[in-house]
Design an enzyme around this catalytic site. Structure first.
Site, PDB file in Angstrom:
ATOM      1  N   GLU A  27      -7.837  -5.808   6.755  1.00 19.24           N
ATOM      2  CA  GLU A  27      -8.583  -4.479   6.967  1.00 19.24           C
ATOM      3  C   GLU A  27      -8.625  -4.065   5.630  1.00 19.24           C
ATOM      4  O   GLU A  27      -9.755  -3.837   5.354  1.00 19.24           O
ATOM      5  CB  GLU A  27      -7.529  -3.730   7.803  1.00 19.24           C
ATOM      6  CG  GLU A  27      -8.081  -2.268   7.733  1.00 19.24           C
ATOM      7  CD  GLU A  27      -7.471  -1.170   8.674  1.00 19.24           C
ATOM      8  OE1 GLU A  27      -6.263  -1.474   9.096  1.00 19.24           O
ATOM      9  OE2 GLU A  27      -7.917  -0.124   8.955  1.00 19.24           O
ATOM     10  N   ASP A  80      -4.278  -6.715  10.592  1.00 18.70           N
ATOM     11  CA  ASP A  80      -3.958  -5.269  10.302  1.00 18.70           C
ATOM     12  C   ASP A  80      -2.711  -4.974   9.936  1.00 18.70           C
ATOM     13  O   ASP A  80      -1.969  -5.121  10.764  1.00 18.70           O
ATOM     14  CB  ASP A  80      -4.508  -4.628  11.646  1.00 18.70           C
ATOM     15  CG  ASP A  80      -4.493  -3.037  11.591  1.00 18.70           C
ATOM     16  OD1 ASP A  80      -4.266  -2.536  10.360  1.00 18.70           O
ATOM     17  OD2 ASP A  80      -5.244  -2.211  12.321  1.00 18.70           O
ATOM     18  N   ILE A 107      -1.237  -1.949   8.984  1.00 20.74           N
ATOM     19  CA  ILE A 107      -0.753  -0.982   9.856  1.00 20.74           C
ATOM     20  C   ILE A 107      -1.764  -0.455  10.918  1.00 20.74           C
ATOM     21  O   ILE A 107      -2.762   0.128  10.290  1.00 20.74           O
ATOM     22  CB  ILE A 107      -0.515   0.190   8.964  1.00 20.74           C
ATOM     23  CG1 ILE A 107       0.998  -0.461   7.864  1.00 20.74           C
ATOM     24  CG2 ILE A 107       0.244   1.368   9.871  1.00 20.74           C
ATOM     25  CD1 ILE A 107       1.398   0.873   6.956  1.00 20.74           C
ATOM     26  N   ASP A 108      -1.679  -0.775  11.923  1.00 20.71           N
ATOM     27  CA  ASP A 108      -2.607  -0.417  13.010  1.00 20.71           C
ATOM     28  C   ASP A 108      -2.172   1.050  13.391  1.00 20.71           C
ATOM     29  O   ASP A 108      -0.881   1.069  14.044  1.00 20.71           O
ATOM     30  CB  ASP A 108      -2.957  -1.108  14.183  1.00 20.71           C
ATOM     31  CG  ASP A 108      -3.710  -0.596  15.001  1.00 20.71           C
ATOM     32  OD1 ASP A 108      -5.111  -0.567  14.538  1.00 20.71           O
ATOM     33  OD2 ASP A 108      -3.657  -0.314  16.297  1.00 20.71           O
ATOM     34  N   THR A 131      -2.748   4.056  11.104  1.00 22.99           N
ATOM     35  CA  THR A 131      -2.253   4.798   9.824  1.00 22.99           C
ATOM     36  C   THR A 131      -2.033   5.944   9.798  1.00 22.99           C
ATOM     37  O   THR A 131      -1.534   6.757   9.298  1.00 22.99           O
ATOM     38  CB  THR A 131      -3.485   4.094   8.862  1.00 22.99           C
ATOM     39  OG1 THR A 131      -3.527   2.704   8.806  1.00 22.99           O
ATOM     40  CG2 THR A 131      -3.014   4.494   7.291  1.00 22.99           C
ATOM     41  N   ASP A 142      -8.137  -4.692  14.765  1.00 19.74           N
ATOM     42  CA  ASP A 142      -7.469  -4.024  15.845  1.00 19.74           C
ATOM     43  C   ASP A 142      -7.568  -4.793  17.032  1.00 19.74           C
ATOM     44  O   ASP A 142      -6.563  -4.448  18.069  1.00 19.74           O
ATOM     45  CB  ASP A 142      -8.093  -2.743  16.019  1.00 19.74           C
ATOM     46  CG  ASP A 142      -8.172  -1.624  15.008  1.00 19.74           C
ATOM     47  OD1 ASP A 142      -7.465  -1.440  14.359  1.00 19.74           O
ATOM     48  OD2 ASP A 142      -9.517  -1.393  14.897  1.00 19.74           O
TER      49      ASP A 142
HETATM   50  C1  IPD Z   1      -7.250   2.522  13.819  1.00 19.77           C
HETATM   51  C2  IPD Z   1      -6.610   3.109  14.930  1.00 19.77           C
HETATM   52  C3  IPD Z   1      -7.289   4.338  15.308  1.00 19.77           C
HETATM   53  C4  IPD Z   1      -8.580   3.828  15.881  1.00 19.77           C
HETATM   54  C5  IPD Z   1      -9.432   3.292  14.903  1.00 19.77           C
HETATM   55  C6  IPD Z   1      -8.507   1.966  14.295  1.00 19.77           C
HETATM   56  P1  IPD Z   1      -5.983   1.723  11.363  1.00 19.77           P
HETATM   57  O1  IPD Z   1      -6.886   1.525  12.847  1.00 19.77           O
HETATM   58  O2  IPD Z   1      -6.413   2.153  15.654  1.00 19.77           O
HETATM   59  O3  IPD Z   1      -6.552   4.818  16.806  1.00 19.77           O
HETATM   60  O4  IPD Z   1      -9.359   4.982  16.488  1.00 19.77           O
HETATM   61  O5  IPD Z   1     -10.860   2.730  15.528  1.00 19.77           O
HETATM   62  O6  IPD Z   1      -9.570   1.523  13.339  1.00 19.77           O
HETATM   63  O7  IPD Z   1      -7.292   2.293  10.595  1.00 19.77           O
HETATM   64  O8  IPD Z   1      -5.058   2.651  11.799  1.00 19.77           O
HETATM   65  O9  IPD Z   1      -5.593   0.302  11.282  1.00 19.77           O
END
Ligand code: IPD
Length: 488
Positions: free
Chosen positions: A81, A101, A103-104, A106, A225
């Site tokens: 990411e 990823d 931290i999913d 964030t 994700d």
């Molecule tokens: C995000 C989260 C968020 C979603 C975004 C993702 P990240 O990942 O999962 O809930 O709405 O589309 O990209 O940026 O926190 O790794």
């Protein structure tokens, strides 16, 4: 954490066993770092929008995972990411590829909302491998670990009784929000029991796999994700597909998942598409502006005032914004612009304001202009002022210019210049370089002045006599005009 074979059982050996073990250990280590950092103060930056956040912990965890995996598997490829946010390409080839990823969730992490995950996916031949996808879920122990072979209960594919999960995605412009809310509304109109947003795409998919929700859909998520979590759904017996109803495309930034195919199709049919493009077709971009990672700059810049106008300057508004994305979003609202594809430029010279860094250098009350597709910046000064300033016409001007011909001069020279009606001028230089020269000049000037004065007096006298003669002639009709002066 999830690790199981296609049949739902943990793999005993196999070509990717070593990869699997390495990823499990890394996910656990990453989880510890995240768990510790969750309650601590963070440095936060924005990426593609004001709601798309990154912290130093995302970078630390990603660096740890990539370094370890690269050392152990130097021939493998990587998609991650934060590397993608910094401009790395996301190309999924048939080669063994790790999709990470760090931290999913964030945004949750920044707010200490304990719903975050580490997602380490692994794909070979462009398919995520069921035996090599790992997920570490600090704070929600067990969610991703639905026991192999035990199928969760997902109802009977009836949308009217479903609990549906979704995520907002990074954009906040009015057009995208309208579509996002209208999709929710459609599902609620169809009778869904509820629609939930938990802040982590990965964990939303894990909830589905664990049987604590019936369906999930999203526009605007990324391959990192999805990569690990889709495997977990499939292992649990669920369905993951494209929002068009076709097979899932990891790079398409959209997904529908459900316990049953019927439910997934019902959801897909109810949705309006929000186009986020593809992961493999860009460096991450939004509204024409290229994404740049801003490392370790404070997120919460104070909101500052800006002036914004439409392309012909017929509408102007004042908006307060702390980031470029906030400014764009508020500008679109304030000027009632529906288009998503707009460009923000400086009103004075049309310079494009397309990066957060540049935006942060702009002063308070900078004037900006929003251009929709096909519109061009034009300079402001093309109008004619309603009233020109009154023009001055000179009658007489006298100027004095004191100068030296040589450094030894006592005083120097004085130039006196008289101009009449801006056309006729008389100029006289008085040389005062030494005492004698000064005296000579003075005498010359006085005689010159006396001559001019004498001439003026003669002219004035002549003029007065003429006026007198004409007056007398009008008083005695028939008499001849008398010229000259009668004396004696
Ligand atoms: C995000 C989260 C968020 C979603 C975004 C993702 P990240 O990942 O999962 O809930 O709405 O589309 O990209 O940026 O926190 O790794």
């Amino acid at each position: 954490m999830k690790a199981s074979g296609e049949d739902g059982k943990a793999p005993a050996g196999g070509p990717w066993e070593e990869c699997f073990e390495a990823a499990v250990q890394l996910a656990l280590r990453a989880g510890q770092i995240i768990r510790k950092a969750l309650s601590e103060e963070k440095r936060v930056s924005t990426k593609t929008s004001a709601a798309d956040l990154v912290t130093e912990t995302d970078h630390v965890v990603e660096a740890l995972i990539l370094q370890e995996l690269q050392t152990r598997f130097p021939s493998h490829r990587f998609i991650a990411e934060e590397a993608a946010a910094a401009g790395a390409k996301c190309v999924l080839t048939p080669s063994p590829t790790w999709i990470v990823d760090p931290i999913d969730g964030t945004c949750n992490f920044v707010h200490r909302f304990p719903t975050v995950a580490v997602s380490i996916g692994f794909a070979v031949n462009q398919e995520t491998l069921q035996s090599s996808s790992m997920l570490c879920v600090p704070g929600t122990r067990g969610l991703g670990g639905c026991s192999p072979g035990i199928r969760p209960f997902w109802g009977l594919g009836d949308l009217s009784k479903a609990l549906v999960l979704t995520e907002i995605g990074p954009r906040r412009d009015p057009a995208t929000l309208k579509l996002f809310l209208s999709n929710m509304e459609r599902l609620l109109h169809a009778g869904a029991h509820g629609v939930r947003v938990i802040g982590s795409s990965t964990l939303a998919l894990c909830h589905l796999a664990a049987g604590t929700a019936d369906a999930y859909y999203q526009f605007g998520l990324h391959c990192w994700d999805l990569a690990a979590a889709t495997v977990i759904i499939r292992e649990a017996g669920g369905i993951v597909m494209d929002t068009s109803g076709g097979p899932l495309d990891l790079m398409s930034c959209r997904v529908v998942a459900a316990g049953t195919r019927e439910m997934a199709v019902l959801i897909a049919q109810a949705l309006q598409t929000i186009n986020y493009g593809r992961d493999d077709e860009r460096p991450l971009a939004f509204m024409g502006s290229q994404t740049k990672k801003v490392l370790f700059t404070p997120l919460m810049h104070p909101a500052r005032p800006f002036r914004v106008s439409n392309h012909d300057r017929s509408s102007r508004r004042g908006v307060m914004a702390s980031s470029l994305q906030e400014l764009l979003s508020k500008t679109l609202d304030a000027l009632v612009v529906a288009s998503q594809l707009v460009t923000l430029v400086l009103e004075e010279d049309g310079t494009v304001v397309d990066t957060e860094e540049f935006f942060q250098t702009l002063g308070d009350n900078t004037h900006l202009m929003v251009l929709e597709q096909g519109q061009k910046w034009t300079p402001a000064g093309s109008h004619t002022p309603a009233r020109w300033p009154p023009q001055r016409r000179g009658i007489a001007k006298v100027t004095f210019d004191l100068y030296k011909l040589s450094p030894k001069d006592v005083i120097g020279c004085l130039n006196v210049k008289a101009t009449m009606y801006e056309m006729y001028s008389v100029s006289y230089d008085i040389h005062c370089t030494g005492f004698k020269a000064m005296l000579r000049s003075l005498l010359r000037f006085l005689s010159h002045a006396a001559q001019v004065t004498g001439q003026c007096l003669v002219h004035m006298g002549t003029y007065m006599l003429r006026v007198l003669a004409e007056t007398e002639e009008q008083a005695v009709p028939g008499s001849r005009p008398r010229r000259g002066i009668k004396s004696g």
